[in-house]
Scaffold this motif. Structure first.
Motif, PDB file in Angstrom:
ATOM      1  N   GLU A 691       0.729  -1.219   0.032  1.00  0.00           N
ATOM      2  CA  GLU A 691       0.076   0.020   0.024  1.00  0.00           C
ATOM      3  C   GLU A 691       1.005   1.060  -0.055  1.00  0.00           C
ATOM      4  OE1 GLU A 691      -2.818  -0.071   3.180  1.00  0.00           O
ATOM      5  OE2 GLU A 691      -3.207  -1.975   2.712  1.00  0.00           O
ATOM      6  N   GLY A 692       1.801   1.152   0.746  1.00  0.00           N
ATOM      7  CA  GLY A 692       2.814   2.373   0.909  1.00  0.00           C
ATOM      8  C   GLY A 692       3.439   2.497  -0.722  1.00  0.00           C
ATOM      9  N   HIS A 695       0.779   3.963  -2.768  1.00  0.00           N
ATOM     10  CA  HIS A 695       0.610   5.572  -2.492  1.00  0.00           C
ATOM     11  C   HIS A 695       1.773   6.602  -3.110  1.00  0.00           C
ATOM     12  CE1 HIS A 695      -1.679   4.395   1.749  1.00  0.00           C
ATOM     13  NE2 HIS A 695      -2.451   4.265   0.846  1.00  0.00           N
ATOM     14  N   GLY A 696       2.875   6.357  -2.788  1.00  0.00           N
ATOM     15  CA  GLY A 696       3.868   7.167  -3.429  1.00  0.00           C
ATOM     16  C   GLY A 696       3.793   7.153  -4.669  1.00  0.00           C
ATOM     17  N   ALA A 699       1.198   9.799  -5.742  1.00  0.00           N
ATOM     18  CA  ALA A 699       1.488  11.164  -5.407  1.00  0.00           C
ATOM     19  C   ALA A 699       2.178  11.423  -6.981  1.00  0.00           C
ATOM     20  CB  ALA A 699       2.085  11.278  -4.513  1.00  0.00           C
ATOM     21  N   SER A 731       1.341  17.491   0.764  1.00  0.00           N
ATOM     22  CA  SER A 731       0.238  17.025   1.517  1.00  0.00           C
ATOM     23  C   SER A 731      -1.289  17.600   1.238  1.00  0.00           C
ATOM     24  CB  SER A 731       0.271  17.148   3.094  1.00  0.00           C
ATOM     25  OG  SER A 731       0.575  18.506   3.416  1.00  0.00           O
ATOM     26  N   CYS A 734      -2.328  16.132  -2.467  1.00  0.00           N
ATOM     27  CA  CYS A 734      -2.706  14.943  -2.483  1.00  0.00           C
ATOM     28  C   CYS A 734      -4.055  14.480  -1.805  1.00  0.00           C
ATOM     29  CB  CYS A 734      -1.823  13.902  -1.809  1.00  0.00           C
ATOM     30  SG  CYS A 734      -0.053  14.084  -2.824  1.00  0.00           S
ATOM     31  N   PRO A 735      -4.846  13.736  -2.126  1.00  0.00           N
ATOM     32  CA  PRO A 735      -6.139  13.341  -1.570  1.00  0.00           C
ATOM     33  C   PRO A 735      -5.754  12.324  -0.749  1.00  0.00           C
ATOM     34  CG  PRO A 735      -6.284  12.291  -3.739  1.00  0.00           C
ATOM     35  CD  PRO A 735      -4.796  13.284  -3.627  1.00  0.00           C
ATOM     36  N   SER A 736      -6.862  11.654   0.061  1.00  0.00           N
ATOM     37  CA  SER A 736      -6.553  10.285   0.879  1.00  0.00           C
ATOM     38  C   SER A 736      -7.030   9.362  -0.036  1.00  0.00           C
ATOM     39  CB  SER A 736      -7.535  10.416   1.916  1.00  0.00           C
ATOM     40  OG  SER A 736      -7.484   9.381   2.830  1.00  0.00           O
ATOM     41  N   TRP A 737      -5.880   8.617  -0.534  1.00  0.00           N
ATOM     42  CA  TRP A 737      -5.631   7.613  -1.285  1.00  0.00           C
ATOM     43  C   TRP A 737      -6.850   6.532  -1.155  1.00  0.00           C
ATOM     44  CZ3 TRP A 737      -3.463  10.238  -5.112  1.00  0.00           C
ATOM     45  CH2 TRP A 737      -2.629  10.935  -4.917  1.00  0.00           C
ATOM     46  N   GLU A 738      -7.771   6.105  -2.072  1.00  0.00           N
ATOM     47  CA  GLU A 738      -8.571   4.680  -1.841  1.00  0.00           C
ATOM     48  C   GLU A 738      -8.079   3.713  -2.695  1.00  0.00           C
ATOM     49  OE1 GLU A 738     -13.070   6.027  -2.266  1.00  0.00           O
ATOM     50  OE2 GLU A 738     -11.836   8.210  -2.491  1.00  0.00           O
ATOM     51  N   LEU A 739      -7.624   2.562  -1.839  1.00  0.00           N
ATOM     52  CA  LEU A 739      -6.940   1.463  -2.598  1.00  0.00           C
ATOM     53  C   LEU A 739      -7.832   0.113  -2.433  1.00  0.00           C
ATOM     54  CD1 LEU A 739      -3.277   1.320  -1.294  1.00  0.00           C
ATOM     55  CD2 LEU A 739      -4.499   3.020  -3.035  1.00  0.00           C
ATOM     56  N   GLY A 740      -7.646  -0.481  -3.616  1.00  0.00           N
ATOM     57  CA  GLY A 740      -8.231  -1.975  -3.413  1.00  0.00           C
ATOM     58  C   GLY A 740      -7.457  -2.816  -4.157  1.00  0.00           C
TER      59      GLY A 740
END
Ligand code: FES
Ligand code: FES
Lengths: 806, 173
Positions: A691-692, A695-696, A699, A731, A734-740
């Motif tokens: 996930e990290g 996220h990177g 961005a 920050s 960047c939105p709050s990322w939504e992962l699946g």
């Protein structure tokens, strides 16, 4: 013993036992081992290396993009009381070091001799007692430049009257580096002639920069007595660097130790060898003292490996009802002043010819022309997976252009054309064999998380209101990555095959050390590679120490870039652990006085079939392997394995991304409201780390789509040479990322994993750009969508974003 | 010139050039390399330390300006031997990857939490808007600060909570 649920290769959760320290014995969320030092300020980066008597170097750089050097006067600098040496191209010429080979068959200047070819090019190197004095002395060097016309616009580089960038090469009359093509032009012509619809579009993937938070640097120490060169350096590929130093400097390879300590981010910026490293080595040879050189941010942005700079013209052919028939693309690639791309030799345009993407159609063709310009060299960097970023951007933009023309929903158009699960393994029209995938499932999942239908309904309502502001846009990108370069028979860099070595050693008490050829720059290898071994051997991950980044203490391999660590080195680690497990079986059988065939594996233990009380743990076996137990004929003592893993194919992670933006038509400001990313990288060794990584990368994609660009003015002045000008997402953007996620294992990787480090950087820019253009309801304009670029696009006069705004 | 600076509670001093930057004083004179530098233009925040309790960018502060003042760096956060809840939060929520921006992030966020023990997401994002991170996309840094807020309220750094799934959703075959 408690258990943690994690998805396994098959996708269904399987309980993984937890160690005494609370870690999964195998795959699962595990806090990182490396954090303990980083959180306390005890990371050890190159600039933290301080040796007794160490001197400091600084590089004088060209202020011109293109100029002849008539003379360099270093006398005032040499007279500076704290200066120990001044090195110029002349000094290096006498050592045959003024030029060095690049990673793609060209040469590049270490310190300029005849002329400078880009702004920021290295001209001289000062070694002084401290960094401040070294920089003071740079001011004292007089260079007599004769400015020359600069080749700034790649589209003009082949004009008959264009200045010649590489006139030092005998017989060279133009700025062309190569023409290269892939696919079937005739097949394309045929489907294009018959197609109901053909859409053609120009697009620019501008020059951007990886800009890791830590810049590049080195501490070189040539020990005159032993003749050994030790160099601590920011490298993603320590072993490749060692071999290159041997080739470049003519030093014996066994007397070179490359240490890559903690690295503050790489993203492809730390793959190649930069002149500063070579200068630090020469500085140490000349002065007899260790020499530290660390570039500043402007130097990093202006001179080290940039990424992209691809000018693409794509044409897509389709039926009226939206079945894609073919894709054709012409690329003009700006490589800068030297062809310094880092990629497998066979593929001058990297893996760009994977541009057919995730769709099922018969015809594809690309032609790539690469040119020299008066800009910094590079091109393959910034998590591009050897130019798959460019390829994905191209196809995902073209699909949206087609949807625009057909007035079709871009999700529907994609769903209609995605490869279907039963087509795997799938050979693409340009020859790639995708290993596994379930694409529609990933797209459906991203649409489910995003609430795609509701978003479209909201957008329709917003559009129906004439005063509706801000403008809302929804953008989709579906990507197929190709990582884990690569099979030795196809892939080498400078003749070095892209296999990775790995050594696993179990100590008598059952604790283990794993030695890797790859090098982490933040990916968390010390944790995840321990988990790989733990997964196979059942040893708690806290009992496994991962060693890397020191060529004297690790086996050879080509390093970490192109998301290759898990697919190649991770496979090596898994195979090494499997070999240890196989040997442990024989030793256990000897100790239990039975046949190895009578034993079965339970996580961490060989036990007797039908009598599970009888068995030996891996720790007991390790002790026995080092003890006095008499081993069968041909079985050596100790418990270790060494592996060189030659991957049979790349692995092909994939994903579906959906971005939602709001654009203020009055100011041109873009706000990313939501970003949904569904990634399939096979089973996840450590979901938290995956996930990290995602996220990177997201961005990065947002940054490239909205703000990052290295543009030039007409004289070749770099307009992105600081963080005031080269904007990175903060920050706030960047939105709050939504992962699946979905899980489709690789059939050929020993543990099914595919690699994920670059997926999000590869996949996300097109989603953001498609969203912005959807908001503006225009077919095309180039990133980055700064407020100015959005404004101009809204006026119907899109900007040429790689040049200065007129 | 002579400077005397209290660094993490200890007296330090040296004869320095007036132009010496505080970041270089800390790294090269005092030998505390936890404070990093990442740019030349005060944009990245990797160099953030406290000057008399206030976060400053030590790359744009002269050592001379800190003369007679107190500086606190990342090395002081676990002074009692225990990790600060914020450090724990970074670990629990994977708020760091390469670790290069981390010291600056920690010093910025510790100051925020001291003045606002329960900041919401927007407040956290605003606080770190002058600290660049190239690895994490900021998401987990925000979660780390929230973790620290939650655990400080519950009595400081005790036991780690079970993993938070974040916004992760999952489909399996
Ligand atoms: S180093 Fe101080 S803000 Fe970048
Ligand atoms: S963790 Fe690498 S820059 Fe933030």
């Amino acid at each position: 013993m408690t258990t943690t649920e994690v998805p396994t290769a098959g996708g269904s959760p399987e309980p993984v036992p937890t160690s005494a320290a609370g870690n999964p014995i195998g795959f699962g969320r595990m806090l990182r081992k490396e954090d303990a030092r980083f959180l306390r300020g005890q990371g050890h980066y190159v600039d933290d290396v301080n040796l007794p008597g160490m001197l400091h170097g600084a590089v004088l750089r060209s202020s011109y993009a293109h100029a002849r050097i008539n003379a360099i006067d270093t006398s005032a600098a040499e007279a500076h009381p704290r200066v120990k040496a001044v090195i110029t191209g002349k000094t290096l010429e006498s050592l045959n070091l003024a030029w060095m080979p690049t990673l793609s068959g060209d040469v590049q200047s270490v310190l300029a001799t005849d002329k400078v070819r880009f702004q920021g090019q290295e001209v001289a190197f000062v070694v002084a007692d401290d960094e401040y004095a070294a920089r003071d002395a740079l001011e004292l060097i007089e260079v007599d430049y004769e400015p020359l016309p600069a080749v700034v616009d790649a589209r003009r580089a082949l004009d008959p009257d264009a200045a010649l960038v590489r006139d030092e090469v005998e017989g060279r009359t133009d700025n062309k580096i190569y023409d290269w093509e892939a696919g079937d032009a005739a097949a394309c012509d045929e489907v294009f002639a018959k197609a109901d619809v053909v859409v053609t579009e120009d697009m620019l993937y501008p020059r951007v920069h990886p800009a890791p938070m830590e810049t590049c640097g080195a501490v070189a120490h040539m020990d005159k007595v032993t003749g050994k060169l030790t160099i601590w350096t920011t490298t993603q590929a320590p072993h490749a660097h060692r071999t290159l130093y041997a080739i470049v400097a003519g030093l014996p390879e066994h007397k070179i130790q490359v240490i890559s300590p903690d690295i503050g981010g790489g993203f492809g910026n730390k793959v190649g060898i930069y002149p500063g490293y070579v200068c630090a080595i020469v500085g140490s040879i000349v002065t007899g003292a260790p020499v530290k050189w660390v570039e500043d941010r402007s130097e990093n942005l202006m001179s080290t490996s940039f990424a992209r700079d691809y000018h693409m013209k794509g044409s897509i052919a389709a039926t009226r009802d939206g079945r894609i028939l073919g894709l054709q693309v012409d690329v003009l690639a700006d490589h800068g002043a030297f062809n310094g791309v880092a990629q497998p030799t066979k593929f001058p345009a990297g893996f760009f010819h994977i541009f057919t993407g995730s769709y099922d159609y018969p015809a594809a063709h690309c032609k790539v022309t690469a040119v020299y310009t008066n800009k910094a060299p590079g091109g393959v960097a910034y998590a591009c997976s050897f130019r798959i970023t460019e390829a994905v951007y191209l196809v995902e933009r073209m699909v949206d252009c087609l949807a625009f023309e057909l007035k079709m929903d871009p999700a529907e158009l994609r769903m209609k054309n995605l490869l279907r699960p039963e087509q795997f393994p799938y050979t693409t029209p340009t020859g790639w064999e995708y290993d596994s995938g379930n694409y529609p499932r990933a797209l459906e999942e991203s649409m489910r998380i995003a609430g795609y239908e509701e978003l479209r309904a909201e957008q329709a309502a917003r559009r129906a209101d004439p005063a509706g502001k801000p403008l809302m846009g929804i953008g989709i990108s579906f990507f197929t990555e190709g990582v884990g370069a690569g099979p030795r028979k196809h892939m080498d860099i400078l003749g070095l095959g892209m296999a990775d070595g790995c050594e696993l050693r179990l100590h008598p008490t059952g604790k283990a050390q794993l030695r890797l050829s790859v090098q982490t720059q933040g990916q968390g290898h010390e944790t995840t590679f321990a988990q790989i071994v733990s997964h196979v051997l059942g040893i708690p991950p806290e009992d496994i120490e991962v060693l890397h980044g020191d060529t004297d203490n690790t086996p050879f391999g080509l390093g970490t870039y192109g998301s290759r660590s898990t697919p190649v080195s991770g496979a090596a680690a898994a195979v090494a652990a499997q070999r240890v497990r196989d040997k442990a079986r024989v030793i256990a059988a000897t100790a239990l006085e039975c046949s190895p065939d009578d034993l079965e594996w339970e996580h961490g233990r060989w036990r007797v079939k039908g009598d599970p009380e009888q068995g030996k743990t891996i720790q007991e076996i390790a002790f026995a392997a080092h003890g006095s137990l008499e081993l069968p004929e041909g079985v050596e003592g100790h418990l270790d394995a060494s592996v060189v893993y030659d991957p049979p194919n790349l692995t092909y992670p994939f994903g579906a991304y959906i971005c939602v933006v709001d654009v203020d038509p009055d100011t041109g400001e873009v706000k990313v409201r939501r970003f949904v990313a569904v990634d399939d990288c096979g089973p996840r060794i450590n979901p938290m780390v995956v996930e990290g990584q995602v996220h990177g990368g997201l961005a990065d994609g947002l940054g490239m789509a909205l703000m990052e660009v290295i543009a030039f003015d007409e004289d070749g002045n770099n307009l992105g040479g600081s963080f005031m000008d080269y904007l990175l997402p903060t920050s706030m953007e960047c939105p709050s990322w939504e992962l699946g996620q979905t899980v489709t294992p690789s059939p050929h990787h020993p543990i099914g994993t595919k690699g994920v480090g670059e997926s999000a950087t590869v996949g996300s820019p097109a989603a953001v750009v498609n969203a912005v253009l959807d908001a503006l309801q225009i077919r095309a304009a180039d990133m980055p969508f700064t407020p100015a670029a959005v404004w101009r696009a809204l006026q119907g006069r899109p900007l040429r974003t790689d040049l200065a705004i007129e | 010139m002579q400077v005397r600076i209290t660094v993490n509670g200890a007296e330090t001093g040296a004869e320095v050039e007036p132009r010496l930057l505080l970041v270089h004083y800390l790294r090269n004179v005092v030998g505390l390399t936890g404070t990093h530098w990442g740019c030349d233009t005060s944009n990245c925040g990797a160099c953030t330390v406290w000057l008399d309790g206030v976060p400053v960018k030590s790359c744009t502060t002269l050592a001379a300006q800190a003369d007679g003042h107190a500086v606190r760096t990342v090395e002081d956060l676990d002074a009692g031997g225990e990790l600060d809840p914020l450090q724990r939060g970074f670990m629990e929520e994977h708020g760091l990857q390469c670790g290069f921006c981390t010291p600056g992030m920690l010093m910025t966020l510790r100051a925020l939490l001291d003045s606002d023990p329960d900041p919401d997401e927007t407040t956290i994002r605003e606080a770190i808007s002058g600290n660049l991170c190239r690895c994490t996309g900021y998401e987990n840094i925000v979660r780390a600060a929230r973790w620290a807020a939650a655990h400080a309220a519950a009595g400081g750094a005790e036991q780690p909570t079970p993993p938070t799934g974040g916004a992760e959703q999952e489909v399996t075959a």
